[in-house]
Design a protein around this motif. Structure first.
Motif, mmCIF file in Angstrom:
data_model
loop_
_atom_site.group_PDB
_atom_site.id
_atom_site.type_symbol
_atom_site.label_atom_id
_atom_site.label_comp_id
_atom_site.label_asym_id
_atom_site.label_seq_id
_atom_site.Cartn_x
_atom_site.Cartn_y
_atom_site.Cartn_z
ATOM 1 N N ASP A 296 9.507 40.319 -4.990
ATOM 2 C CA ASP A 296 10.799 40.780 -5.494
ATOM 3 C C ASP A 296 11.603 41.381 -4.344
ATOM 4 O OD1 ASP A 296 12.997 41.785 -6.788
ATOM 5 O OD2 ASP A 296 11.881 43.257 -7.985
ATOM 6 N N PHE A 297 12.434 40.553 -3.744
ATOM 7 C CA PHE A 297 13.211 40.975 -2.585
ATOM 8 C C PHE A 297 14.382 41.887 -2.946
ATOM 9 C CE2 PHE A 297 11.078 37.086 -1.268
ATOM 10 C CZ PHE A 297 10.515 37.490 -0.078
ATOM 11 N N SER A 298 14.616 42.107 -4.246
ATOM 12 C CA SER A 298 15.716 42.985 -4.648
ATOM 13 C C SER A 298 15.456 44.442 -4.267
ATOM 14 C CB SER A 298 15.982 42.866 -6.153
ATOM 15 O OG SER A 298 14.915 43.445 -6.890
ATOM 16 N N VAL A 299 14.206 44.796 -3.926
ATOM 17 C CA VAL A 299 13.912 46.171 -3.511
ATOM 18 C C VAL A 299 14.427 46.456 -2.100
ATOM 19 C CG1 VAL A 299 11.852 46.325 -4.966
ATOM 20 C CG2 VAL A 299 11.612 45.666 -2.574
ATOM 21 N N ILE A 300 14.807 45.403 -1.401
ATOM 22 C CA ILE A 300 15.260 45.572 -0.025
ATOM 23 C C ILE A 300 16.738 45.912 -0.035
ATOM 24 C CG2 ILE A 300 15.546 44.450 2.210
ATOM 25 C CD1 ILE A 300 13.199 42.589 1.271
ATOM 26 N N ASP A 301 17.042 47.050 0.517
ATOM 27 C CA ASP A 301 18.416 47.501 0.626
ATOM 28 C C ASP A 301 19.022 46.882 1.886
ATOM 29 O OD1 ASP A 301 20.815 48.808 0.833
ATOM 30 O OD2 ASP A 301 19.947 50.823 0.875
ATOM 31 N N GLU A 302 20.001 46.029 1.692
ATOM 32 C CA GLU A 302 20.603 45.335 2.836
ATOM 33 C C GLU A 302 21.235 46.303 3.831
ATOM 34 O OE1 GLU A 302 22.794 41.703 2.176
ATOM 35 O OE2 GLU A 302 21.888 41.538 0.195
ATOM 36 N N GLU A 303 21.503 47.496 3.393
ATOM 37 C CA GLU A 303 22.080 48.499 4.288
ATOM 38 C C GLU A 303 20.988 49.236 5.070
ATOM 39 O OE1 GLU A 303 25.441 48.591 4.512
ATOM 40 O OE2 GLU A 303 25.342 46.969 3.058
ATOM 41 N N SER A 304 19.738 49.038 4.657
ATOM 42 C CA SER A 304 18.625 49.751 5.277
ATOM 43 C C SER A 304 18.260 49.129 6.615
ATOM 44 C CB SER A 304 17.413 49.709 4.341
ATOM 45 O OG SER A 304 16.276 50.211 5.006
ATOM 46 N N ALA A 305 18.394 49.905 7.658
ATOM 47 C CA ALA A 305 18.141 49.399 9.003
ATOM 48 C C ALA A 305 16.656 49.120 9.239
ATOM 49 C CB ALA A 305 18.656 50.393 10.028
ATOM 50 N N GLU A 306 15.758 49.809 8.524
ATOM 51 C CA GLU A 306 14.330 49.650 8.790
ATOM 52 C C GLU A 306 13.815 48.252 8.482
ATOM 53 O OE1 GLU A 306 14.226 52.248 5.757
ATOM 54 O OE2 GLU A 306 15.404 53.476 7.115
ATOM 55 N N ALA A 307 14.376 47.588 7.521
ATOM 56 C CA ALA A 307 13.859 46.293 7.082
ATOM 57 C C ALA A 307 14.346 45.130 7.944
ATOM 58 C CB ALA A 307 14.233 46.046 5.624
ATOM 59 N N PHE A 308 15.392 45.349 8.717
ATOM 60 C CA PHE A 308 16.009 44.260 9.463
ATOM 61 C C PHE A 308 15.983 44.529 10.962
ATOM 62 C CE2 PHE A 308 17.697 44.120 5.203
ATOM 63 C CZ PHE A 308 17.649 42.779 4.894
ATOM 64 N N ASN A 309 15.767 43.466 11.725
ATOM 65 C CA ASN A 309 15.815 43.565 13.177
ATOM 66 C C ASN A 309 17.275 43.782 13.572
ATOM 67 O OD1 ASN A 309 16.149 42.822 15.945
ATOM 68 N ND2 ASN A 309 14.223 41.685 15.879
ATOM 69 N N PRO A 310 17.565 44.879 14.263
ATOM 70 C CA PRO A 310 18.966 45.162 14.597
ATOM 71 C C PRO A 310 19.592 44.133 15.544
ATOM 72 C CG PRO A 310 17.504 46.754 15.633
ATOM 73 C CD PRO A 310 16.654 45.903 14.735
ATOM 74 N N GLU A 311 18.766 43.435 16.311
ATOM 75 C CA GLU A 311 19.295 42.440 17.244
ATOM 76 C C GLU A 311 19.587 41.106 16.567
ATOM 77 O OE1 GLU A 311 16.781 42.164 20.695
ATOM 78 O OE2 GLU A 311 16.786 44.350 20.938
ATOM 79 N N SER A 312 18.680 40.666 15.677
ATOM 80 C CA SER A 312 18.840 39.344 15.070
ATOM 81 C C SER A 312 19.385 39.402 13.643
ATOM 82 C CB SER A 312 17.490 38.617 15.043
ATOM 83 O OG SER A 312 16.604 39.273 14.148
ATOM 84 N N GLY A 313 19.260 40.552 12.999
ATOM 85 C CA GLY A 313 19.658 40.668 11.599
ATOM 86 C C GLY A 313 18.622 40.099 10.639
ATOM 87 N N GLU A 314 17.490 39.644 11.168
ATOM 88 C CA GLU A 314 16.458 39.035 10.321
ATOM 89 C C GLU A 314 15.594 40.096 9.632
ATOM 90 O OE1 GLU A 314 15.366 34.790 12.281
ATOM 91 O OE2 GLU A 314 14.684 36.550 13.409
ATOM 92 N N LEU A 315 15.147 39.756 8.439
ATOM 93 C CA LEU A 315 14.228 40.595 7.693
ATOM 94 C C LEU A 315 12.871 40.568 8.392
ATOM 95 C CD1 LEU A 315 13.553 42.228 5.104
ATOM 96 C CD2 LEU A 315 12.986 40.029 4.028
#
Length: 165
Positions: A79-98
């Motif tokens: 369930d990927f809906s738990v991922i907050d798109e605004e949350s920097a921890e889940a995404f690589n800041p350089e690539s934007g990838e999860l």
């Protein structure tokens, strides 16, 4: 999808490990309907190193075939809906990838289990990646109900990539 592979030790697998890993990971991401571009780290190692990690991380004093280190805590598996798109921890800041997490595979276990189960090392390797990807999506197999779901999804991934027993 970004796949970062590191390999250690002297044992070599006689197929293109990067190609098979990318194929299986893409199939798993598609099956999970992951709404993001993803990043996965894969370490191919040997029994001594994975034994040490297994003891350190899980308190189990033996080598294992695969370890999974998910970066995301899911309320429900996949369930990927738990991922907050605004949350920097889940995404690589350089690539934007999860950043889904890390997979560690023992090349020695790939070879020995392939022989034990009577199939090719390529099939065992692909299976371990499929299995680990499901862990990175929050699936587990500690109770029978979860095990049955996970086994069905593993089978679906393997069929999607056309690698059979």
């Amino acid at each position: 999808m970004s796949l970062f592979i590191e390999e250690e030790g002297n044992i070599k697998l006689d197929f293109d490990t990067e190609e098979i890993a990318a194929l299986v990971i893409d199939a798993a991401l598609e099956l999970a309907d992951c709404p993001y571009e993803a990043e996965i780290n894969l370490l191919l190692t040997e029994n001594a190193q994975i034994h040490e990690m297994n003891l350190e991380q899980r308190g189990i004093d033996r080598p294992t075939d695969v370890l999974s280190f998910p970066m995301i805590e899911y309320e429900e598996p996949g369930d990927f809906s738990v991922i907050d798109e605004e949350s920097a921890e889940a995404f690589n800041p350089e690539s934007g990838e999860l950043m889904l997490g890390d997979i560690v595979i023992s090349k020695e276990k790939v070879l020995s289990q392939a022989e034990e189960y009577g199939h090719l090392p390529k099939r065992e390797y692909a299976f371990l990646i499929a299995h680990s990807m499901l862990h990175l999506f929050g699936y587990d197999h500690m109770v029978d109900e979860e095990r049955v779901v996970m086994e069905a999804k593993q089978k679906e991934i393997m069929e999607k990539v056309g690698i059979f027993r």
